[in-house]
Write a protein that holds these residues in place. Sequence first.
Motif, mmCIF file in Angstrom:
data_model
loop_
_atom_site.group_PDB
_atom_site.id
_atom_site.type_symbol
_atom_site.label_atom_id
_atom_site.label_comp_id
_atom_site.label_asym_id
_atom_site.label_seq_id
_atom_site.Cartn_x
_atom_site.Cartn_y
_atom_site.Cartn_z
ATOM 1 N N ILE A 85 0.868 -1.182 0.000
ATOM 2 C CA ILE A 85 0.000 0.000 0.000
ATOM 3 C C ILE A 85 0.899 1.225 0.000
ATOM 4 O O ILE A 85 1.903 1.270 0.721
ATOM 5 C CB ILE A 85 -0.921 0.023 1.238
ATOM 6 N N ALA A 86 0.532 2.225 -0.796
ATOM 7 C CA ALA A 86 1.212 3.522 -0.787
ATOM 8 C C ALA A 86 0.223 4.561 -0.264
ATOM 9 O O ALA A 86 -0.951 4.560 -0.654
ATOM 10 C CB ALA A 86 1.691 3.898 -2.184
ATOM 11 N N VAL A 87 0.700 5.414 0.634
ATOM 12 C CA VAL A 87 -0.154 6.452 1.204
ATOM 13 C C VAL A 87 0.539 7.804 1.115
ATOM 14 O O VAL A 87 1.762 7.896 0.976
ATOM 15 C CB VAL A 87 -0.513 6.179 2.685
ATOM 16 N N ARG A 88 -0.276 8.838 1.196
ATOM 17 C CA ARG A 88 0.246 10.179 1.406
ATOM 18 C C ARG A 88 -0.382 10.662 2.699
ATOM 19 O O ARG A 88 -1.444 10.174 3.108
ATOM 20 C CB ARG A 88 -0.035 11.087 0.220
ATOM 21 N N PHE A 89 0.289 11.596 3.356
ATOM 22 C CA PHE A 89 -0.212 12.036 4.649
ATOM 23 C C PHE A 89 0.229 13.463 4.921
ATOM 24 O O PHE A 89 1.137 13.996 4.272
ATOM 25 C CB PHE A 89 0.269 11.109 5.775
ATOM 26 N N ALA A 90 -0.435 14.059 5.891
ATOM 27 C CA ALA A 90 -0.023 15.352 6.426
ATOM 28 C C ALA A 90 -0.375 15.343 7.907
ATOM 29 O O ALA A 90 -1.441 14.842 8.293
ATOM 30 C CB ALA A 90 -0.714 16.503 5.708
ATOM 31 N N TYR A 91 0.530 15.859 8.710
ATOM 32 C CA TYR A 91 0.222 15.999 10.129
ATOM 33 C C TYR A 91 0.665 17.372 10.604
ATOM 34 O O TYR A 91 1.526 18.011 10.003
ATOM 35 C CB TYR A 91 0.818 14.875 10.973
ATOM 36 N N GLU A 92 0.011 17.832 11.661
ATOM 37 C CA GLU A 92 0.336 19.120 12.261
ATOM 38 C C GLU A 92 0.809 18.879 13.682
ATOM 39 O O GLU A 92 0.332 17.973 14.374
ATOM 40 C CB GLU A 92 -0.889 20.045 12.258
ATOM 41 N N ASN A 106 4.988 10.827 2.111
ATOM 42 C CA ASN A 106 4.535 9.626 1.414
ATOM 43 C C ASN A 106 5.148 8.432 2.117
ATOM 44 O O ASN A 106 6.294 8.501 2.592
ATOM 45 C CB ASN A 106 5.007 9.634 -0.045
ATOM 46 N N GLU A 107 4.382 7.353 2.173
ATOM 47 C CA GLU A 107 4.876 6.112 2.757
ATOM 48 C C GLU A 107 4.586 4.964 1.802
ATOM 49 O O GLU A 107 3.534 4.934 1.166
ATOM 50 C CB GLU A 107 4.172 5.797 4.081
ATOM 51 N N ASN A 108 5.500 4.026 1.766
ATOM 52 C CA ASN A 108 5.312 2.766 1.053
ATOM 53 C C ASN A 108 5.340 1.664 2.101
ATOM 54 O O ASN A 108 6.284 1.589 2.891
ATOM 55 C CB ASN A 108 6.413 2.548 0.021
ATOM 56 N N TRP A 109 4.303 0.845 2.105
ATOM 57 C CA TRP A 109 4.149 -0.207 3.106
ATOM 58 C C TRP A 109 4.142 -1.578 2.430
ATOM 59 O O TRP A 109 3.584 -1.755 1.353
ATOM 60 C CB TRP A 109 2.823 -0.071 3.833
ATOM 61 N N GLU A 110 4.707 -2.567 3.136
ATOM 62 C CA GLU A 110 4.629 -3.961 2.699
ATOM 63 C C GLU A 110 4.212 -4.806 3.899
ATOM 64 O O GLU A 110 4.728 -4.612 5.000
ATOM 65 C CB GLU A 110 5.975 -4.442 2.165
ATOM 66 N N PHE A 111 3.277 -5.745 3.675
ATOM 67 C CA PHE A 111 2.681 -6.523 4.755
ATOM 68 C C PHE A 111 2.988 -8.007 4.627
ATOM 69 O O PHE A 111 3.177 -8.518 3.525
ATOM 70 C CB PHE A 111 1.154 -6.340 4.743
ATOM 71 N N ASP A 112 2.991 -8.695 5.779
ATOM 72 C CA ASP A 112 3.102 -10.149 5.748
ATOM 73 C C ASP A 112 1.701 -10.737 5.586
ATOM 74 O O ASP A 112 0.699 -10.001 5.535
ATOM 75 C CB ASP A 112 3.846 -10.681 6.978
ATOM 76 N N SER A 113 1.592 -12.055 5.535
ATOM 77 C CA SER A 113 0.305 -12.702 5.252
ATOM 78 C C SER A 113 -0.707 -12.529 6.377
ATOM 79 O O SER A 113 -1.910 -12.684 6.161
ATOM 80 C CB SER A 113 0.517 -14.186 4.964
ATOM 81 N N SER A 114 -0.253 -12.164 7.590
ATOM 82 C CA SER A 114 -1.187 -11.942 8.695
ATOM 83 C C SER A 114 -1.637 -10.483 8.799
ATOM 84 O O SER A 114 -2.399 -10.123 9.686
ATOM 85 C CB SER A 114 -0.569 -12.398 10.021
ATOM 86 N N GLY A 115 -1.140 -9.636 7.892
ATOM 87 C CA GLY A 115 -1.553 -8.236 7.869
ATOM 88 C C GLY A 115 -0.687 -7.300 8.691
ATOM 89 O O GLY A 115 -0.997 -6.120 8.821
ATOM 90 N N LEU A 116 0.427 -7.812 9.241
ATOM 91 C CA LEU A 116 1.363 -6.940 9.961
ATOM 92 C C LEU A 116 2.327 -6.311 8.961
ATOM 93 O O LEU A 116 2.748 -6.949 7.996
ATOM 94 C CB LEU A 116 2.145 -7.727 11.013
ATOM 95 N N MET A 117 2.683 -5.062 9.220
ATOM 96 C CA MET A 117 3.574 -4.361 8.304
ATOM 97 C C MET A 117 5.018 -4.808 8.539
ATOM 98 O O MET A 117 5.525 -4.720 9.641
ATOM 99 C CB MET A 117 3.450 -2.845 8.496
ATOM 100 N N ARG A 118 5.657 -5.288 7.474
ATOM 101 C CA ARG A 118 7.048 -5.728 7.606
ATOM 102 C C ARG A 118 8.044 -4.704 7.086
ATOM 103 O O ARG A 118 9.230 -4.781 7.390
ATOM 104 C CB ARG A 118 7.252 -7.074 6.946
ATOM 105 N N SER A 123 9.031 9.277 3.417
ATOM 106 C CA SER A 123 9.702 10.515 3.022
ATOM 107 C C SER A 123 8.822 11.655 3.515
ATOM 108 O O SER A 123 7.612 11.682 3.229
ATOM 109 C CB SER A 123 9.867 10.584 1.507
ATOM 110 N N ILE A 124 9.420 12.603 4.257
ATOM 111 C CA ILE A 124 8.637 13.626 4.956
ATOM 112 C C ILE A 124 9.327 14.979 4.836
ATOM 113 O O ILE A 124 10.548 15.075 4.958
ATOM 114 C CB ILE A 124 8.481 13.263 6.449
ATOM 115 N N ASN A 125 8.518 16.020 4.622
ATOM 116 C CA ASN A 125 9.000 17.403 4.598
ATOM 117 C C ASN A 125 8.198 18.218 5.599
ATOM 118 O O ASN A 125 6.969 18.118 5.638
ATOM 119 C CB ASN A 125 8.830 18.011 3.202
#
Length: 155
Positions: A85-92, A106-118, A123-125
């Motif tokens: 899954i690729a996401v974009r985000f903003a936080y204050e 932006n974040e790039n995520w990869e998950f195992d078969s149980s749904g946990l992020m491995r 990248s953040i500005n």
Amino acid sequence: MTTQPLVPPFTRDSAVQKVRRAEDGWNTREPETVALAYTPESRWRNRSEWVTGRKEIVAFLTRKWARELDYRLVKELWAHDGDRIAVRFAYEWHDDAGRWYRSFGNENWEFDSSGLMRARHASINDVPIEESERRYHWPLGRRPDDHPGLTALGF
């Protein structure tokens, strides 16, 4: 109430749900709770820092939220495919001197078969903002369902 795990391969709907669950978790600002969404050996790149495993994730998030005060985050699905899954985000947030920032990334995520992020690559500005420019005013914690997302806010 038990929440079913969201596991790959992701559909658009399950990817949107996974992103919202991640956003909700991070908005708790509870490092130990957030770390449970990651595999015990999860590997991150956050800006220029590498983090490996839950113990380092907890230490990283503890430092982060000690520095980034009144943190509020919005995430949005960008793309998904299989176990990624690729996401974009903003936080204050503000620092201890009261200076406000909006951090985009932006974040790039990869998950195992149980749904946990491995794997997580972020990248953040950081952009300094005036307090009057803040767009996130909900009480600390989960973003209300009726609060606009990134696209609606024009981010």
